[in-house]
Scaffold this active site. Structure first.
Site, PDB file in Angstrom:
ATOM      1  NE  ARG A  16      -4.205  -1.502   0.084  1.00 54.46           N
ATOM      2  CZ  ARG A  16      -5.194  -1.379  -0.790  1.00 54.46           C
ATOM      3  NH1 ARG A  16      -5.228  -0.319  -1.597  1.00 54.46           N
ATOM      4  NH2 ARG A  16      -6.124  -2.299  -0.891  1.00 54.46           N
ATOM      5  CB  CYS A  80      -7.228 -12.208 -11.769  1.00 54.83           C
ATOM      6  SG  CYS A  80      -8.319 -11.817 -10.389  1.00 54.83           S
ATOM      7  CB  CYS A 198      -4.814 -12.906  -1.869  1.00 53.19           C
ATOM      8  SG  CYS A 198      -5.997 -12.246  -3.072  1.00 53.19           S
TER       9      CYS A 198
END
Length: 376
Positions: A16, A80, A198
């Site tokens: 992040r 994805c 995840c």
């Protein structure tokens, strides 16, 4: 058709980064890949960018920021598998002779929490008929029923991948977890615990593909994208909507068969694999669909130490998505970066000795599944 080689790779650590823009993340990965390939402006004839949440012309913004615009630039979205789809397009451009070298990159800044998608109408999401943890949990429950998978097996997958991730400086989570810790983590949706899922996050990855071989070049033996056949009640395309009584080939199974045929190898010829592990159950299902263990043999595969470093076929030596996190547009290309380092012998403490053939696999909304086979 010409041989396609990976001549440069670059990766921005996953995590992040509120202080960095999406463009900045992408630029870092692209710079690294171009430097690794030893090329600059004019060294590639087209670019392909995979992203899902990146917005309009995200790839163009990266090339503009780096002063590299002017070449054909295509932005690709395939859930994805976005980065894998971008790589497949780039490989085709090189193999066909339309370009001598191309730049392929993926980037993402994911919102926190559940991976939401405009693919599903609002009423479907409100009713739980979307790609929520509830869907992942139902899929895991079916695995437990059909493949002799236990709750402890699901936890073992998470333990393995987090242990592998300790040695990966690009992973978001670099801490080993115990079986007891995984089982004691919060129940998200039975049987999945928090540490079996995840984390959506941020990152970028880039690859240079070229027809010319290089001293450290890795060959793209196959890059295959397949979509779904309608009908599976727990398929990625229509969660909780479809038929249950038919055995329909999944996108992963179709992509894997085509990739093995194109590369001229089979599962037994692979030395390591990076595959989709959105949740612990998805890793086991991926192993079955890729033919790495018998169908419905996933539980036994886990209990026999399948995928561990030191086993015959290490799976997710990078730590997988469970340790790295998943920035959708970058995840497939990060697998290719990892496997390129492995085949070059440059993976450091997570190196698989003597690796010569490797497979990358992603699957997501659409449904889209991509299988890439690399060799040296």
């Amino acid at each position: 058709m010409r041989t396609v080689n990976v001549t440069g790779v670059g990766l921005r650590p996953f995590g992040r980064f509120p202080e960095l823009s999406l463009t900045a993340l992408g630029a870092e990965a692209v710079r690294a890949a171009l430097a690794d390939a030893g090329i600059g402006r004019g060294g590639f004839q087209a670019a392909f960018c995979g992203t899902v949440y990146g917005g309009v012309a995200a790839g163009h913004k990266v090339l503009t920021a780096l002063g590299l615009s002017g070449v054909p630039m295509v932005n690709v979205e395939a859930g994805c598998a976005s980065g894998g789809a971008a790589l497949a397009l780039g490989a085709t451009a090189v193999a066909s002779g339309r370009a001598d070298a191309v730049l392929v990159f993926g980037l993402e800044k994911m919102p926190r929490g559940m991976i939401r998608s405009s693919f599903f109408e609002p009423w479907r999401e409100e009713a739980g008929l979307a790609a929520t943890p509830a869907y992942f949990a139902l899929r895991a429950q079916r695995l437990m029923l059909e493949s002799d998978v236990t709750l402890e097996d699901l936890a073992r997958v998470s333990v393995k991948n987090h242990r592998h991730g300790v040695a990966n400086p690009y992973a978001m989570y670099r801490r080993a977890v115990s079986l007891e810790e995984v089982l004691a983590s919060a129940v998200v949706c039975e049987p999945l615990r928090l540490l079996m899922l995840c984390a959506p996050n941020e990152g970028a990855a880039a690859v240079v593909l070229a027809a010319r071989p290089a001293a450290r070049a890795v060959r793209v033996a196959a890059a295959v994208l397949r979509s779904h056949l309608a009908g599976s009640v727990l398929g990625e395309h229509t969660p909780l909507g479809g038929l249950t009584g038919e055995r329909i080939s999944t996108p992963t199974e179709m992509a894997a068969r085509a990739a093995y045929e194109e590369a001229g190898i089979g599962p037994a010829d692979l030395d390591l694999v990076e595959l989709q592990d959105t949740d612990a159950g998805r890793e086991i299902l991926s192993v079955e669909e890729l033919g790495l263990c018998p169908r419905h043999g996933g539980g036994r595969w886990v209990r026999d130490g399948g995928g561990e470093m030191g086993s015959r076929l290490p799976v997710n030596a990078s730590g997988g998505l469970l340790a790295k996190g998943e920035p959708l547009g970058a995840s497939a290309l990060a697998q290719v970066v990892e496997l390129t380092w492995q085949l070059r012998g440059e993976a450091g403490p997570r190196q698989v000795p003597g690796a010569r053939a490797a497979l990358a696999h992603t699957v997501g909304r659409g449904a889209n599944a991509c299988v890439v086979i690399l060799s040296r």
